[in-house]
Design a protein around this motif. Sequence first.
Motif, PDB file in Angstrom:
ATOM      1  N   GLY A 167     -12.447   7.867  -2.583  1.00 51.70           N
ATOM      2  CA  GLY A 167     -11.726   6.631  -2.870  1.00 51.70           C
ATOM      3  C   GLY A 167     -10.656   6.291  -1.851  1.00 51.70           C
ATOM      4  N   THR A 168     -10.361   7.221  -0.955  1.00 56.63           N
ATOM      5  CA  THR A 168      -9.358   6.975   0.087  1.00 56.63           C
ATOM      6  C   THR A 168     -10.002   6.682   1.439  1.00 56.63           C
ATOM      7  N   ALA A 169     -11.329   6.700   1.495  1.00 57.79           N
ATOM      8  CA  ALA A 169     -12.037   6.587   2.775  1.00 57.79           C
ATOM      9  C   ALA A 169     -11.722   5.287   3.512  1.00 57.79           C
ATOM     10  N   GLU A 170     -11.603   4.177   2.778  1.00 51.52           N
ATOM     11  CA  GLU A 170     -11.332   2.902   3.443  1.00 51.52           C
ATOM     12  C   GLU A 170      -9.915   2.880   4.023  1.00 51.52           C
ATOM     13  N   GLU A 171      -8.947   3.279   3.225  1.00 55.94           N
ATOM     14  CA  GLU A 171      -7.556   3.358   3.685  1.00 55.94           C
ATOM     15  C   GLU A 171      -7.438   4.297   4.891  1.00 55.94           C
ATOM     16  N   PHE A 172      -8.066   5.448   4.784  1.00 58.04           N
ATOM     17  CA  PHE A 172      -8.071   6.450   5.843  1.00 58.04           C
ATOM     18  C   PHE A 172      -8.683   5.886   7.126  1.00 58.04           C
ATOM     19  N   SER A 173      -9.805   5.197   6.992  1.00 57.70           N
ATOM     20  CA  SER A 173     -10.509   4.642   8.146  1.00 57.70           C
ATOM     21  C   SER A 173      -9.703   3.542   8.810  1.00 57.70           C
ATOM     22  N   LEU A 174      -8.973   2.781   8.032  1.00 55.60           N
ATOM     23  CA  LEU A 174      -8.110   1.740   8.592  1.00 55.60           C
ATOM     24  C   LEU A 174      -6.971   2.367   9.401  1.00 55.60           C
ATOM     25  N   ILE A 175      -6.422   3.457   8.910  1.00 55.28           N
ATOM     26  CA  ILE A 175      -5.372   4.181   9.649  1.00 55.28           C
ATOM     27  C   ILE A 175      -5.935   4.731  10.961  1.00 55.28           C
ATOM     28  N   LEU A 176      -7.164   5.246  10.918  1.00 55.27           N
ATOM     29  CA  LEU A 176      -7.799   5.721  12.147  1.00 55.27           C
ATOM     30  C   LEU A 176      -8.054   4.566  13.113  1.00 55.27           C
ATOM     31  N   ALA A 177      -8.475   3.414  12.587  1.00 56.14           N
ATOM     32  CA  ALA A 177      -8.690   2.235  13.425  1.00 56.14           C
ATOM     33  C   ALA A 177      -7.397   1.840  14.129  1.00 56.14           C
ATOM     34  N   ARG A 178      -6.292   1.903  13.415  1.00 55.74           N
ATOM     35  CA  ARG A 178      -4.985   1.585  13.997  1.00 55.74           C
ATOM     36  C   ARG A 178      -4.637   2.592  15.096  1.00 55.74           C
ATOM     37  N   GLU A 179      -4.909   3.850  14.848  1.00 54.62           N
ATOM     38  CA  GLU A 179      -4.613   4.908  15.817  1.00 54.62           C
ATOM     39  C   GLU A 179      -5.406   4.724  17.106  1.00 54.62           C
ATOM     40  N   PHE A 180      -6.688   4.404  16.984  1.00 53.25           N
ATOM     41  CA  PHE A 180      -7.557   4.354  18.152  1.00 53.25           C
ATOM     42  C   PHE A 180      -7.638   2.979  18.818  1.00 53.25           C
ATOM     43  N   ALA A 181      -7.427   1.913  18.052  1.00 53.64           N
ATOM     44  CA  ALA A 181      -7.619   0.574  18.618  1.00 53.64           C
ATOM     45  C   ALA A 181      -6.368  -0.298  18.578  1.00 53.64           C
ATOM     46  N   GLY A 182      -5.303   0.164  17.917  1.00 59.19           N
ATOM     47  CA  GLY A 182      -4.057  -0.587  17.908  1.00 59.19           C
ATOM     48  C   GLY A 182      -3.855  -1.424  16.654  1.00 59.19           C
ATOM     49  N   GLU A 183      -2.624  -1.859  16.485  1.00 58.59           N
ATOM     50  CA  GLU A 183      -2.203  -2.600  15.285  1.00 58.59           C
ATOM     51  C   GLU A 183      -2.956  -3.910  15.111  1.00 58.59           C
ATOM     52  N   GLN A 184      -3.098  -4.669  16.185  1.00 56.37           N
ATOM     53  CA  GLN A 184      -3.754  -5.981  16.073  1.00 56.37           C
ATOM     54  C   GLN A 184      -5.207  -5.843  15.622  1.00 56.37           C
ATOM     55  N   ALA A 185      -5.926  -4.914  16.225  1.00 47.36           N
ATOM     56  CA  ALA A 185      -7.330  -4.700  15.851  1.00 47.36           C
ATOM     57  C   ALA A 185      -7.433  -4.252  14.397  1.00 47.36           C
ATOM     58  N   ALA A 186      -6.537  -3.372  13.968  1.00 48.35           N
ATOM     59  CA  ALA A 186      -6.563  -2.889  12.586  1.00 48.35           C
ATOM     60  C   ALA A 186      -6.239  -4.003  11.609  1.00 48.35           C
ATOM     61  N   THR A 187      -5.294  -4.863  11.949  1.00 52.82           N
ATOM     62  CA  THR A 187      -4.930  -5.997  11.088  1.00 52.82           C
ATOM     63  C   THR A 187      -6.099  -6.960  10.944  1.00 52.82           C
ATOM     64  N   GLN A 188      -6.767  -7.236  12.055  1.00 52.42           N
ATOM     65  CA  GLN A 188      -7.936  -8.134  12.013  1.00 52.42           C
ATOM     66  C   GLN A 188      -9.069  -7.505  11.198  1.00 52.42           C
ATOM     67  N   LEU A 189      -9.256  -6.215  11.357  1.00 51.40           N
ATOM     68  CA  LEU A 189     -10.278  -5.509  10.592  1.00 51.40           C
ATOM     69  C   LEU A 189      -9.981  -5.594   9.103  1.00 51.40           C
ATOM     70  N   ALA A 190      -8.741  -5.331   8.721  1.00 48.76           N
ATOM     71  CA  ALA A 190      -8.358  -5.372   7.305  1.00 48.76           C
ATOM     72  C   ALA A 190      -8.608  -6.746   6.722  1.00 48.76           C
ATOM     73  N   ALA A 191      -8.290  -7.785   7.470  1.00 49.38           N
ATOM     74  CA  ALA A 191      -8.509  -9.159   6.993  1.00 49.38           C
ATOM     75  C   ALA A 191      -9.984  -9.469   6.857  1.00 49.38           C
ATOM     76  N   SER A 192     -10.777  -9.113   7.862  1.00 50.10           N
ATOM     77  CA  SER A 192     -12.202  -9.449   7.822  1.00 50.10           C
ATOM     78  C   SER A 192     -12.949  -8.637   6.770  1.00 50.10           C
ATOM     79  N   ALA A 193     -12.468  -7.433   6.472  1.00 48.70           N
ATOM     80  CA  ALA A 193     -13.117  -6.575   5.482  1.00 48.70           C
ATOM     81  C   ALA A 193     -12.599  -6.842   4.058  1.00 48.70           C
ATOM     82  N   LEU A 194     -11.653  -7.773   3.932  1.00 44.95           N
ATOM     83  CA  LEU A 194     -11.021  -8.097   2.644  1.00 44.95           C
ATOM     84  C   LEU A 194     -10.337  -6.870   2.054  1.00 44.95           C
ATOM     85  N   PHE A 195      -9.702  -6.098   2.919  1.00 40.60           N
ATOM     86  CA  PHE A 195      -8.974  -4.915   2.485  1.00 40.60           C
ATOM     87  C   PHE A 195      -7.845  -5.315   1.567  1.00 40.60           C
ATOM     88  N   ARG A 196      -7.668  -4.617   0.451  1.00 34.92           N
ATOM     89  CA  ARG A 196      -6.618  -4.971  -0.518  1.00 34.92           C
ATOM     90  C   ARG A 196      -5.260  -4.475  -0.059  1.00 34.92           C
TER      91      ARG A 196
END
Length: 196
Positions: A167-196
């Motif tokens: 149940g934490t996989a999405e949150e965890f993966s978003l944190i990894l996305a931020r680590e590897f691709a930066g804040e802007q990419a992670a923010t765009q990903l969260a928006a496009s994936a409808l992250f809560r």
Amino acid sequence: MRVYVLLAEGFEEIEALTPVDYLRRVGVEVLTLSCGQSLSVCGAHKISVVADMMVDEALNCDASVDGVVVPGGMPGAANIGQCVAAGKLICSMMREGKVVAALCAAPVVALARLGVLKGRKFTCYPSMELQIEKWGGEGWQEAVAGSLYTGNRVEVDGNLFTAAGPGTAEEFSLILAREFAGEQAATQLAASALFR
């Protein structure tokens, strides 16, 4: 950026494939590595995945690698923990200060005996922290000396990233996305994936 995701028979599918999906969406090169005898690996819920390469091949690859993800699931985490090549890869990543990320049972079952938790805060599937002695091997006390189980959904301590379960996989993966691709990419990903 290049990240490896380890797969062994009985891996937790959500914990393995969510990081693969999210990291690829932000442009990270993700390669799945089989820790078994074949590129085809069957998960804990009978979902088969064809890995990109064998873990032994990855050890002999000259390409630069920025991190490794170790999914949980049983017996998947135990199978990764018993894979000598996977252990060498994880230890190499840790020594080099690269990201070592593990979910669910994996922090205890696959990482504890390698000394990865030593002096670090970590989380894992609830009650798995009580099994460190079982999975930590002969020198388990030294291997986990100074470690602290926090019970958080996700825990980051330096280059060690851990999460509590599926149940934490999405949150965890978003944190990894931020680590590897930066804040802007992670923010765009969260928006496009409808992250809560």
